[in-house]
Write a protein that holds these residues in place. Structure first.
Motif, PDB file in Angstrom:
ATOM      1  N   GLN A  36       9.686  22.111   2.328  1.00  0.00           N
ATOM      2  CA  GLN A  36      10.321  23.216   3.054  1.00  0.00           C
ATOM      3  C   GLN A  36      10.458  22.893   4.531  1.00  0.00           C
ATOM      4  O   GLN A  36      11.479  23.208   5.164  1.00  0.00           O
ATOM      5  CB  GLN A  36       9.490  24.505   2.860  1.00  0.00           C
ATOM      6  N   SER A  89      18.011  22.009  11.146  1.00  0.00           N
ATOM      7  CA  SER A  89      17.987  22.117  12.606  1.00  0.00           C
ATOM      8  C   SER A  89      18.708  20.948  13.253  1.00  0.00           C
ATOM      9  O   SER A  89      19.480  21.125  14.221  1.00  0.00           O
ATOM     10  CB  SER A  89      16.539  22.178  13.093  1.00  0.00           C
ATOM     11  N   ALA A 100      13.984  22.489   6.596  1.00  0.00           N
ATOM     12  CA  ALA A 100      14.283  23.222   7.828  1.00  0.00           C
ATOM     13  C   ALA A 100      14.563  22.261   8.977  1.00  0.00           C
ATOM     14  O   ALA A 100      15.427  22.535   9.833  1.00  0.00           O
ATOM     15  CB  ALA A 100      13.100  24.141   8.171  1.00  0.00           C
ATOM     16  N   ALA A 160      17.660  27.805  13.671  1.00  0.00           N
ATOM     17  CA  ALA A 160      17.223  26.719  12.795  1.00  0.00           C
ATOM     18  C   ALA A 160      15.976  26.030  13.359  1.00  0.00           C
ATOM     19  O   ALA A 160      15.084  25.602  12.614  1.00  0.00           O
ATOM     20  CB  ALA A 160      18.368  25.710  12.611  1.00  0.00           C
ATOM     21  N   ALA A 189       8.217  26.569   9.274  1.00  0.00           N
ATOM     22  CA  ALA A 189       7.952  25.778   8.072  1.00  0.00           C
ATOM     23  C   ALA A 189       6.874  24.728   8.334  1.00  0.00           C
ATOM     24  O   ALA A 189       6.035  24.437   7.471  1.00  0.00           O
ATOM     25  CB  ALA A 189       9.247  25.134   7.583  1.00  0.00           C
ATOM     26  N   TYR A 228      13.627  27.505  15.141  1.00  0.00           N
ATOM     27  CA  TYR A 228      12.479  28.386  14.876  1.00  0.00           C
ATOM     28  C   TYR A 228      12.071  28.316  13.399  1.00  0.00           C
ATOM     29  O   TYR A 228      10.882  28.336  13.065  1.00  0.00           O
ATOM     30  CB  TYR A 228      12.827  29.831  15.262  1.00  0.00           C
ATOM     31  N   THR A 229      13.066  28.227  12.525  1.00  0.00           N
ATOM     32  CA  THR A 229      12.763  28.108  11.088  1.00  0.00           C
ATOM     33  C   THR A 229      12.004  26.819  10.803  1.00  0.00           C
ATOM     34  O   THR A 229      11.063  26.786  10.008  1.00  0.00           O
ATOM     35  CB  THR A 229      14.053  28.163  10.275  1.00  0.00           C
ATOM     36  N   GLU A 230      12.417  25.751  11.490  1.00  0.00           N
ATOM     37  CA  GLU A 230      11.717  24.465  11.328  1.00  0.00           C
ATOM     38  C   GLU A 230      10.270  24.577  11.803  1.00  0.00           C
ATOM     39  O   GLU A 230       9.342  24.084  11.149  1.00  0.00           O
ATOM     40  CB  GLU A 230      12.436  23.386  12.130  1.00  0.00           C
TER      41      GLU A 230
END
Length: 327
Positions: free
Chosen positions: A115, A123, A119, A157, A164, A159-161
Motif C-alpha cells: 500500500q 505521488s 501511494a 498524493a 501509508a 499525504y496519502t504516501e
C-alpha cells in the motif's frame, strides 16, 4: 459390788462420756468445702469452604485421627464446570498476549508495504504530471485552474504516501508496549481465576487440621453440606483442663500457677492440676448475699487448671473435685 465391776463401770462410763464429747466436738468443727468443676477439652469442627454433596466419609465416631488424615470428600460438578471455564479464559488471554508480543502477521506487513509503494508511485506520477502542466501553463496552453487542480492532486498524493508509510511502520513494529503489558496482565488475572477455582476443587477433599478423637459425624454420605457447615467434630484430649467456678469471696485462695489436688470420681484417683487461667470477667450466680443488710450479690469467676501429667482415660464432662480445708 466387787472392785472389778466398779472398774468396768467406770471405764464404760468414761468411754460413753468421751464418745459424747467427741461427737459434740466434731459436730461443731468446720467442715471442708468441696469445689466442684468438670473436665473440658479443645473441640474442633471440620468443614469445607465450598458447598457440595457428601461423597465419602472416611472416619466414624470414636476414631483417633491425625493431622493431615483424610476425613471426607464432596462431589461438586458445578466447581468442575467453573474450573473448565476459568481454564478456557486463561487460554484465550494467553493467545491474545502472544498475538500482542509477536505483532502483525507477515502477510499483514507485506500488504502494508505494498500500500505504501502504491501511494508512493501515485505521488511520483502526480509530481511529474504537475511539472508538465506547469510548463504548459507558462506557455499559455492550459488555464491556471487546471494547474491548481493538478497541484492539489499531487499534494494529496504525497499525504496519502506518508500515511501509508506510517501504517507500514506500525505493522513492522507490532503492538504498543502498553498494549503488550495490558495483555500480559490479563493473562495473570486469568491465571488467578484458575488458581482460585483450583483451590475450591482442592477443598472438596478435606483433611484434618487437628489430631484427636472423632466425637460427632453430623452428616452422612449423599447429604448436602452447606458452606462452612461442620461435618465432623474432633476433640483433642491432649488439650484438656478442669474448669471451676469460684465465688469471688473465695477467689483470693486461688492464684495462677498454684497446683491443686483434684479428685476425679470417674477414675477414682487424685491428680495434680496447675491453675493456668483466672478469668478477668465475672458472671452472676445464684449465690446468697454476703450480708442481707448490705444486700449485694457475689459473682463467680472461671478458673482453668491443666493436668501436670498426662491422664489416661480422661473424658470431657467428668467431675473434678477439689477439697478446700476450712481455715
Amino acid at each position: 459390788m466387787s472392785n472389778s465391776k466398779k472398774i468396768i463401770s467406770i471405764v464404760t462410763l468414761s468411754v460413753v462420756i468421751g464418745w459424747i464429747g467427741y461427737s459434740f466436738w466434731s459436730a461443731y468443727q468446720p467442715r471442708p468445702e468441696l469445689l466442684q468443676g468438670q473436665i473440658e477439652a479443645e473441640q474442633y469442627n471440620i468443614s469445607s469452604k465450598v458447598p457440595g454433596r457428601i461423597e465419602n466419609i472416611y472416619v466414624k465416631k470414636g476414631d483417633m485421627i491425625e493431622k493431615g488424615q483424610a476425613v471426607f470428600s464432596l462431589y461438586s460438578p458445578e466447581i468442575e464446570a467453573k474450573l473448565a471455564q476459568a481454564k478456557a479464559g486463561e487460554a484465550a488471554a494467553s493467545a491474545l498476549a502472544e498475538e500482542a508480543e509477536q505483532g502483525a502477521r507477515t502477510q499483514q506487513v507485506a500488504a502494508a508495504k505494498d500500500q505504501w509503494r502504491k501511494a508512493k508511485a501515485a505521488s511520483q506520477l502526480l509530481e511529474k504530471t504537475y511539472a508538465r502542466v506547469n510548463n504548459l501553463y507558462k506557455d499559455g496552453v492550459v488555464a491556471e485552474q487546471k494547474k491548481d487542480e493538478t497541484y492539489t492532486q499531487w499534494q494529496a498524493a504525497k499525504y496519502t504516501e506518508s500515511a501509508a508509510y506510517q501504517m507500514y511502520q506500525m505493522a513492522k513494529e507490532g503492538a504498543r508496549t502498553e498494549t503488550k503489558r495490558a495483555a500480559n496482565e490479563k493473562v495473570k488475572m486469568a491465571m488467578g481465576s484458575v488458581a482460585e477455582v483450583e483451590a475450591y476443587v482442592a477443598d472438596t477433599k478435606i483433611d484434618s487440621w487437628y489430631q484427636g478423637e472423632v466425637s460427632q459425624v453430623l452428616l452422612n454420605e449423599g447429604e448436602i453440606a452447606p458452606q462452612g457447615f461442620p461435618v465432623v467434630s474432633v476433640i483433642d484430649m491432649n488439650e484438656a483442663w478442669a474448669l471451676f467456678h469460684v465465688r469471688e469471696d473465695k477467689l483470693k485462695n486461688y492464684t495462677k500457677g498454684e497446683v491443686l489436688k483434684v479428685y476425679l470420681p470417674a477414675l477414682d484417683r487424685t491428680e495434680d492440676f496447675k491453675i493456668t487461667h483466672v478469668s478477668v470477667l465475672g458472671d452472676y450466680a445464684t449465690w446468697r448475699a454476703t450480708d442481707n443488710s448490705q444486700g449485694f450479690d457475689l459473682k463467680t469467676f472461671e478458673i482453668e487448671a491443666h493436668p501436670v501429667n498426662p491422664i489416661s482415660d480422661l473424658r470431657v464432662g467428668m467431675s473434678a473435685i477439689v477439697t478446700v480445708e476450712s481455715k
